[in-house]
Design a protein around this motif. Structure first.
Motif, mmCIF file in Angstrom:
data_model
loop_
_atom_site.group_PDB
_atom_site.id
_atom_site.type_symbol
_atom_site.label_atom_id
_atom_site.label_comp_id
_atom_site.label_asym_id
_atom_site.label_seq_id
_atom_site.Cartn_x
_atom_site.Cartn_y
_atom_site.Cartn_z
ATOM 1 N N ALA A 237 -29.339 7.518 -22.336
ATOM 2 C CA ALA A 237 -28.486 7.020 -21.259
ATOM 3 C C ALA A 237 -28.876 5.625 -20.779
ATOM 4 O O ALA A 237 -28.201 5.056 -19.930
ATOM 5 N N VAL A 238 -29.968 5.052 -21.316
ATOM 6 C CA VAL A 238 -30.421 3.736 -20.862
ATOM 7 C C VAL A 238 -30.302 2.716 -21.983
ATOM 8 O O VAL A 238 -30.209 3.071 -23.162
ATOM 9 N N ASP A 239 -30.311 1.445 -21.615
ATOM 10 C CA ASP A 239 -30.275 0.357 -22.584
ATOM 11 C C ASP A 239 -31.651 0.237 -23.235
ATOM 12 O O ASP A 239 -32.640 -0.071 -22.567
ATOM 13 N N ALA A 240 -31.720 0.479 -24.535
ATOM 14 C CA ALA A 240 -32.998 0.493 -25.239
ATOM 15 C C ALA A 240 -33.258 -0.796 -26.011
ATOM 16 O O ALA A 240 -34.131 -0.834 -26.881
ATOM 17 N N SER A 241 -32.544 -1.860 -25.686
ATOM 18 C CA SER A 241 -32.685 -3.095 -26.458
ATOM 19 C C SER A 241 -34.077 -3.718 -26.332
ATOM 20 O O SER A 241 -34.540 -4.424 -27.236
ATOM 21 N N ALA A 242 -34.767 -3.464 -25.213
ATOM 22 C CA ALA A 242 -36.103 -4.034 -25.013
ATOM 23 C C ALA A 242 -37.186 -3.261 -25.756
ATOM 24 O O ALA A 242 -38.336 -3.716 -25.824
ATOM 25 N N LEU A 243 -36.834 -2.117 -26.306
ATOM 26 C CA LEU A 243 -37.819 -1.277 -26.992
ATOM 27 C C LEU A 243 -37.948 -1.721 -28.449
ATOM 28 O O LEU A 243 -37.170 -1.332 -29.307
ATOM 29 N N ASP A 244 -38.914 -2.586 -28.708
ATOM 30 C CA ASP A 244 -39.206 -3.038 -30.060
ATOM 31 C C ASP A 244 -40.706 -3.281 -30.149
ATOM 32 O O ASP A 244 -41.452 -2.998 -29.205
ATOM 33 N N LEU A 245 -41.161 -3.824 -31.282
ATOM 34 C CA LEU A 245 -42.596 -4.028 -31.460
ATOM 35 C C LEU A 245 -43.154 -4.981 -30.406
ATOM 36 O O LEU A 245 -44.244 -4.763 -29.873
#
Length: 281
Positions: A237-245
């Motif tokens: 349900a959240v924006d996961a664009s910041a979840l990276d290496l």
């Protein structure tokens, strides 16, 4: 007044160690850690990384029911997470955050900076290896599929919540986290039975989880696991664009430094100042 014999004196001794005795034990434990072979330290650190990951996994599975009220999620989820430190303290393992207490022996000149930093480096890497191994095992077991994929969504949400705050906020959350963790370890040092250790762990560890503080070793599982779940396409349900290496490294750097300050300064050195100085005075 009648004199007591040795057995009667022993019977009157408190069940738990006194704070001064705990400080002395923390120093002795630290000295022992620096004398262990590196290979053994690394394997024990892998165990700790995996144990903390198991507690984090338990937390994520519990959060896989998104209908629960916030307070229930935080309180019961925190208790679930306690599994990790219970395994570390009762089964024996090397945890980076708890090893912040080695500064007590450093302050007493019983160990050197080099010996302590070497232990910290080996344990940190070992914790990471154990946590990543746990990520692999959990992924292959498809735990994220539970509750129609809601557990996978929870894994992503937890990870995203850890990479979106600013670095300074994460750093101070790391300080607070390891104050709680090292106080739990301190209670564990003072315990005489397994039951004592478990009960002593529950409140401080569940509290830090409920408050959303940052534990670098737990995040070695939470963040890669969230990234794996994101890559697998689980709904969130959240924006996961910041979840990276980059986001993972961003969080781990802040949490690690904050954990060192919280554990070493606010618990280790503070208690050393009070109780070691008192013992020598």
């Amino acid at each position: 007044m009648a004199c007591l014999d040795d057995s009667e004196v022993k019977a009157l001794k408190p069940d738990a160690l006194s704070p001064a005795e705990i400080e002395a034990k923390a120093e002795a434990v630290a000295v022992g850690k620096t004398k262990m072979p590196v290979a053994k330290v690394f394997v024990l650190a892998m165990f700790a990384g995996a144990f903390i990951a198991f507690g984090a996994l338990y937390f994520c599975v519990f959060l896989g029911d998104p209908t629960m009220p916030f307070a229930v999620q935080r309180a019961v989820g925190g208790l679930c997470f306690c599994l990790g430190l219970v395994l570390v303290l009762c089964c024996g393992a090397e945890l980076f955050t708890g090893n912040s207490l080695m500064v007590t022996a450093l302050a007493s000149k019983k160990i050197t900076w080099g010996a302590m930093l070497k232990n910290w480096a080996v344990v940190w890497v070992g914790n990471l290896a154990g946590a990543l191994l746990a990520v692999f095992l959990v992924s292959m077991a498809h735990i994220a599929d539970m509750n129609g994929g809601a557990v996978g969504g929870a894994m992503i949400s937890v990870a995203v919540s850890k990479v979106t705050p600013d670095w300074i906020t994460l750093f101070f959350k790391g300080i607070l986290c390891n104050i709680f963790v090292c106080l739990a370890v301190w209670l564990g040092f003072g315990a005489r039975t397994v039951v004592d250790k478990v009960i002593g762990i529950l409140l401080p560890i569940s509290a830090f989880v409920a408050c959303g503080f940052e534990h670098c070793v737990a995040n070695m599982f939470f963040l890669p696991m969230g990234l794996v779940a994101k890559s697998a396409g689980y709904a969130c349900a959240v924006d996961a664009s910041a979840l990276d290496l980059g986001g993972i490294l961003y969080n781990i750097s802040a949490a690690t430094l904050g954990n060192i300050v919280g554990g070493a300064v606010f618990v280790g050195l503070a208690y050393w100042f009070v109780y070691h100085a008192k013992n020598r005075g």
